[in-house]
Motif scaffolding. Structure first.
Motif, PDB file in Angstrom:
ATOM      1  N   VAL A   1      11.648  24.590   3.773  1.00  0.00           N
ATOM      2  CA  VAL A   1      11.104  24.182   5.071  1.00  0.00           C
ATOM      3  C   VAL A   1      11.940  24.836   6.180  1.00  0.00           C
ATOM      4  CG1 VAL A   1      10.672  22.211   6.598  1.00  0.00           C
ATOM      5  CG2 VAL A   1      10.234  22.010   4.156  1.00  0.00           C
ATOM      6  N   VAL A   2      11.268  25.325   7.210  1.00  0.00           N
ATOM      7  CA  VAL A   2      11.949  25.974   8.329  1.00  0.00           C
ATOM      8  C   VAL A   2      12.561  24.906   9.246  1.00  0.00           C
ATOM      9  CG1 VAL A   2      11.677  27.494  10.330  1.00  0.00           C
ATOM     10  CG2 VAL A   2      10.396  27.951   8.233  1.00  0.00           C
ATOM     11  N   HIS A   3      13.836  25.110   9.581  1.00  0.00           N
ATOM     12  CA  HIS A   3      14.590  24.219  10.463  1.00  0.00           C
ATOM     13  C   HIS A   3      14.939  24.996  11.728  1.00  0.00           C
ATOM     14  CE1 HIS A   3      15.425  21.207   7.246  1.00  0.00           C
ATOM     15  NE2 HIS A   3      15.189  22.264   6.495  1.00  0.00           N
ATOM     16  N   HIS A   4      14.991  24.298  12.884  1.00  0.00           N
ATOM     17  CA  HIS A   4      15.260  24.939  14.171  1.00  0.00           C
ATOM     18  C   HIS A   4      16.536  24.368  14.771  1.00  0.00           C
ATOM     19  CE1 HIS A   4      11.338  26.718  13.851  1.00  0.00           C
ATOM     20  NE2 HIS A   4      10.876  25.520  13.539  1.00  0.00           N
ATOM     21  N   LEU A   5      17.498  25.242  14.993  1.00  0.00           N
ATOM     22  CA  LEU A   5      18.797  24.838  15.524  1.00  0.00           C
ATOM     23  C   LEU A   5      18.974  25.371  16.940  1.00  0.00           C
ATOM     24  CD1 LEU A   5      20.907  25.795  12.390  1.00  0.00           C
ATOM     25  CD2 LEU A   5      20.000  23.553  12.960  1.00  0.00           C
ATOM     26  N   ILE A   6      19.670  24.588  17.755  1.00  0.00           N
ATOM     27  CA  ILE A   6      20.032  25.081  19.081  1.00  0.00           C
ATOM     28  C   ILE A   6      21.147  26.096  18.868  1.00  0.00           C
ATOM     29  CG2 ILE A   6      21.039  24.507  21.321  1.00  0.00           C
ATOM     30  CD1 ILE A   6      19.732  21.735  21.082  1.00  0.00           C
ATOM     31  N   LYS A   7      20.895  27.310  19.308  1.00  0.00           N
ATOM     32  CA  LYS A   7      21.885  28.377  19.167  1.00  0.00           C
ATOM     33  C   LYS A   7      22.822  28.410  20.368  1.00  0.00           C
ATOM     34  CE  LYS A   7      22.183  33.334  18.268  1.00  0.00           C
ATOM     35  NZ  LYS A   7      21.398  34.544  18.005  1.00  0.00           N
ATOM     36  N   GLN A   8      22.249  28.204  21.559  1.00  0.00           N
ATOM     37  CA  GLN A   8      23.032  28.261  22.788  1.00  0.00           C
ATOM     38  C   GLN A   8      22.423  27.318  23.818  1.00  0.00           C
ATOM     39  OE1 GLN A   8      22.846  32.071  24.745  1.00  0.00           O
ATOM     40  NE2 GLN A   8      24.707  31.701  25.912  1.00  0.00           N
ATOM     41  N   VAL A   9      23.286  26.669  24.590  1.00  0.00           N
ATOM     42  CA  VAL A   9      22.853  25.823  25.699  1.00  0.00           C
ATOM     43  C   VAL A   9      23.292  26.505  26.989  1.00  0.00           C
ATOM     44  CG1 VAL A   9      23.111  23.582  26.829  1.00  0.00           C
ATOM     45  CG2 VAL A   9      23.066  23.710  24.333  1.00  0.00           C
ATOM     46  N   LEU A  10      22.326  26.786  27.862  1.00  0.00           N
ATOM     47  CA  LEU A  10      22.633  27.423  29.143  1.00  0.00           C
ATOM     48  C   LEU A  10      23.002  26.341  30.155  1.00  0.00           C
ATOM     49  CD1 LEU A  10      19.619  29.896  29.141  1.00  0.00           C
ATOM     50  CD2 LEU A  10      21.949  30.286  28.304  1.00  0.00           C
ATOM     51  N   GLU A  11      24.105  26.513  30.837  1.00  0.00           N
ATOM     52  CA  GLU A  11      24.632  25.488  31.744  1.00  0.00           C
ATOM     53  C   GLU A  11      23.654  25.071  32.829  1.00  0.00           C
ATOM     54  OE1 GLU A  11      28.446  26.482  33.354  1.00  0.00           O
ATOM     55  OE2 GLU A  11      29.208  27.098  31.403  1.00  0.00           O
TER      56      GLU A  11
ATOM     57  N   ARG B   1      23.899  20.011  22.046  1.00  0.00           N
ATOM     58  CA  ARG B   1      24.864  21.105  21.922  1.00  0.00           C
ATOM     59  C   ARG B   1      24.417  22.100  20.870  1.00  0.00           C
ATOM     60  NH1 ARG B   1      28.882  16.712  19.537  1.00  0.00           N
ATOM     61  NH2 ARG B   1      28.332  16.861  17.348  1.00  0.00           N
ATOM     62  N   ALA B   2      25.038  23.257  20.905  1.00  0.00           N
ATOM     63  CA  ALA B   2      24.757  24.278  19.904  1.00  0.00           C
ATOM     64  C   ALA B   2      25.011  23.689  18.518  1.00  0.00           C
ATOM     65  CB  ALA B   2      25.637  25.504  20.138  1.00  0.00           C
ATOM     66  N   GLY B   3      24.107  23.981  17.600  1.00  0.00           N
ATOM     67  CA  GLY B   3      24.216  23.459  16.234  1.00  0.00           C
ATOM     68  C   GLY B   3      23.335  22.260  15.968  1.00  0.00           C
ATOM     69  N   ASP B   4      22.872  21.574  17.021  1.00  0.00           N
ATOM     70  CA  ASP B   4      21.951  20.455  16.827  1.00  0.00           C
ATOM     71  C   ASP B   4      20.639  20.989  16.274  1.00  0.00           C
ATOM     72  OD1 ASP B   4      23.754  18.617  17.849  1.00  0.00           O
ATOM     73  OD2 ASP B   4      22.753  18.434  19.790  1.00  0.00           O
ATOM     74  N   GLU B   5      20.062  20.271  15.316  1.00  0.00           N
ATOM     75  CA  GLU B   5      18.753  20.643  14.791  1.00  0.00           C
ATOM     76  C   GLU B   5      17.689  19.865  15.548  1.00  0.00           C
ATOM     77  OE1 GLU B   5      15.941  20.633  10.821  1.00  0.00           O
ATOM     78  OE2 GLU B   5      18.069  20.169  10.580  1.00  0.00           O
ATOM     79  N   ILE B   6      16.716  20.580  16.109  1.00  0.00           N
ATOM     80  CA  ILE B   6      15.625  19.928  16.830  1.00  0.00           C
ATOM     81  C   ILE B   6      14.562  19.548  15.811  1.00  0.00           C
ATOM     82  CG2 ILE B   6      13.901  20.123  18.650  1.00  0.00           C
ATOM     83  CD1 ILE B   6      15.642  22.300  19.903  1.00  0.00           C
ATOM     84  N   LEU B   7      14.331  18.246  15.681  1.00  0.00           N
ATOM     85  CA  LEU B   7      13.370  17.729  14.711  1.00  0.00           C
ATOM     86  C   LEU B   7      11.997  17.509  15.336  1.00  0.00           C
ATOM     87  CD1 LEU B   7      15.727  15.052  13.127  1.00  0.00           C
ATOM     88  CD2 LEU B   7      15.162  17.315  12.183  1.00  0.00           C
ATOM     89  N   GLU B   8      11.998  17.100  16.598  1.00  0.00           N
ATOM     90  CA  GLU B   8      10.750  16.656  17.224  1.00  0.00           C
ATOM     91  C   GLU B   8      10.867  16.793  18.735  1.00  0.00           C
ATOM     92  OE1 GLU B   8       9.302  12.115  17.855  1.00  0.00           O
ATOM     93  OE2 GLU B   8       9.824  12.659  15.809  1.00  0.00           O
ATOM     94  N   VAL B   9       9.771  17.180  19.376  1.00  0.00           N
ATOM     95  CA  VAL B   9       9.695  17.248  20.836  1.00  0.00           C
ATOM     96  C   VAL B   9       8.407  16.545  21.256  1.00  0.00           C
ATOM     97  CG1 VAL B   9       9.502  18.745  22.851  1.00  0.00           C
ATOM     98  CG2 VAL B   9      10.973  19.421  20.943  1.00  0.00           C
ATOM     99  N   ASN B  10       8.549  15.483  22.051  1.00  0.00           N
ATOM    100  CA  ASN B  10       7.400  14.687  22.517  1.00  0.00           C
ATOM    101  C   ASN B  10       6.425  14.370  21.378  1.00  0.00           C
ATOM    102  OD1 ASN B  10       8.581  14.846  25.000  1.00  0.00           O
ATOM    103  ND2 ASN B  10       6.813  15.671  26.045  1.00  0.00           N
ATOM    104  N   SER B  11       6.949  13.834  20.298  1.00  0.00           N
ATOM    105  CA  SER B  11       6.176  13.399  19.121  1.00  0.00           C
ATOM    106  C   SER B  11       5.542  14.537  18.333  1.00  0.00           C
ATOM    107  CB  SER B  11       5.094  12.378  19.505  1.00  0.00           C
ATOM    108  OG  SER B  11       5.698  11.229  20.058  1.00  0.00           O
ATOM    109  N   THR B  12       5.911  15.775  18.609  1.00  0.00           N
ATOM    110  CA  THR B  12       5.451  16.905  17.809  1.00  0.00           C
ATOM    111  C   THR B  12       6.620  17.372  16.949  1.00  0.00           C
ATOM    112  OG1 THR B  12       3.879  17.622  19.494  1.00  0.00           O
ATOM    113  CG2 THR B  12       4.521  19.255  17.852  1.00  0.00           C
TER     114      THR B  12
END
Length: 141
Positions: free
Chosen positions: A82-92, A103-114
């Motif tokens: 399964v494809v996982h999506h990680l935050i690579k960089q956070v722009l200030e 922060r960088a490294g967090d895996e985004i599981l869901e955005v607005n119930s999607t």
């Protein structure tokens, strides 16, 4: 002699497990039925903990977006395919950077119930890009 047949397309990543799709349907029902944000967040955390396991912390973040969130992402296929999506960089100067909770490294599981789990990077990016002002992001770390 005829030319050789074209090579087969690369295998697609597996879709999110059916129980996650059912959970997304329940979250959308919660929103439609006026369930409080706190209850929605608690339910999301409980559902995702079952999926990602006890060694990860699941977090729900609410923010207002005007323009871009201000993150770059990278995607990787997990051992489950399964494809996982990680935050690579956070722009200030983006919404995420100014809030300071992701922060960088967090895996985004869901955005607005999607659910993003299982989507290709381009699809996940479109979900994030097309999300209007009020954003609810579920991550694990």
């Amino acid at each position: 002699t005829p030319p050789p047949p074209p090579p087969p397309p690369p295998p697609a990543a597996e879709a999110a497990p059916p129980e996650l799709s059912a959970a997304a349907d329940r979250r959308k029902e919660d929103v439609e039925e006026g369930v409080s944000k706190e209850t929605q967040d608690r339910r999301s955390i409980e559902r995702w903990r079952k999926t990602v396991g006890p060694h990860f912390t699941v977090k729900v973040v609410h923010m207002k977006k005007s323009g871009e969130l201000g993150i770059t992402m990278e995607s990787t296929a997990g051992p489950d395919g399964v494809v996982h999506h990680l935050i690579k960089q956070v722009l200030e100067d983006g919404a995420v950077g100014s809030q300071g909770t992701l922060r960088a490294g967090d895996e985004i599981l869901e955005v607005n119930s999607t659910e993003l789990l299982g989507l290709q990077l381009a699809e996940a990016s479109q979900v994030i890009k097309n999300t209007p002002g009020e954003v609810r992001i579920v991550v694990c770390r």
